[in-house]
Scaffold this motif. Structure first.
Motif: not given
Length: 284
Positions: A178-190
């Motif tokens: 969950v942490f890495i999924s939410m992290y990617l959703q927030s930080r990787l927006r390209c």
């Protein structure tokens, strides 16, 4: 400059102390704790399974998940670096952002481990292979299936046999997924990396679910232990990202962005003033 550097060191030390404080319950219980001792029913078939080795061992779980998280975060933050930032400035920006994200992950991870440990020692639920591991000095021959046995001694005492609820593997796997999924959703927006982001998020959940299911097939946990572990680990990650990390909204230097609440702004500014000032002063 010396004062600013001192404040920066104090901030890092303060962060590490808070992480250690969340880890303290696990540390204390591991040293002096003893799981709650409960009896069993003679007719309880759920604790009569054989002992099997773990498909996913604890060391494999922690090592693989930690390495994957580090690779994803390091790669993502490097990709996010502004192309006009180069040299020492880029290194400072990159390092400080990584520090903020990783310390937040560590804070939530230690909290998750401690919550799991407290539950295990407090509940003391018997594992599915309890009888095979404990080898009690009495038998249930000639006894009623509903007779509750409390006065017994394990001929092969192992406190781990009483720590089924809830699954630590499931809790950790769910937290990291969950942490890495939410992290990617927030930080990787390209937009060009939408499918890659979705693939990484899916992979994280696949691995977490596989790890959780092996705890049932290996007779290490009851299905309810695994279900609760997944829920608690996922909720811990969600609360960490949403509340402690404010959805991982970071400024150029990795500090949390300002919130609309003036009181929250004051707290954030106070928490990050030393680190932000130290970096900015060196750029001038």
């Amino acid at each position: 400059m010396a004062t600013i550097s001192g404040n920066l060191i104090c901030k890092i030390f303060y962060d590490l102390i808070l992480c250690f404080a969340t880890f303290l319950p696990f540390f204390i219980l591991a040293l002096v704790g003893s799981p709650y001792r409960r009896g069993f029913f003679c007719g309880d078939e759920s604790i009569r399974y054989p002992v099997r080795s773990s498909t996913v061992s604890s060391s494999e779980l922690y090592m693989v998940s930690t390495v994957l998280i580090l690779l994803i975060i390091i790669g993502t933050e490097y990709y996010r670096l502004p192309r006009m930032v180069r040299g020492q400035q880029a290194l400072k920006q990159y390092s400080w952002t990584l520090y903020h994200i990783l310390i937040l992950f560590a804070f939530g991870a230690t909290a998750s481990v401690s919550i799991t440990s407290v539950a295990k020692y407090t509940v003391g639920r018997l594992r599915p292979h309890f009888l095979a591991l404990c080898r009690p000095n009495i038998t249930c021959e000639g006894r009623s299936p509903v007779e509750y046995i409390e006065n017994y001694v394990c001929t092969y005492e192992n406190s781990d046999a009483r720590m089924s609820f809830f699954s630590g593997h499931s809790s950790w796997a769910a937290y990291t997924a969950v942490f890495i999924s939410m992290y990617l959703q927030s930080r990787l927006r390209c937009p060009k990396l939408v499918l890659l982001k979705s693939l990484l998020q899916s992979l994280a959940f696949y691995l977490a679910l596989y790890t959780a299911l092996t705890r049932i097939s290996d007779y290490k946990h009851h299905p309810s232990d695994v279900g609760v572990g997944l829920i608690v680990g996922g909720l811990t990650a969600y609360c960490t990202v949403k509340w402690a990390a404010d959805d991982l909204k970071l400024t150029t230097w990795g500090c949390l962005t300002q919130r609309q609440n003036p009181e929250d702004n004051a707290l954030i500014q106070e928490n990050n003033r030393s680190s932000y000032s130290a970096i900015e002063s060196e750029e001038q």
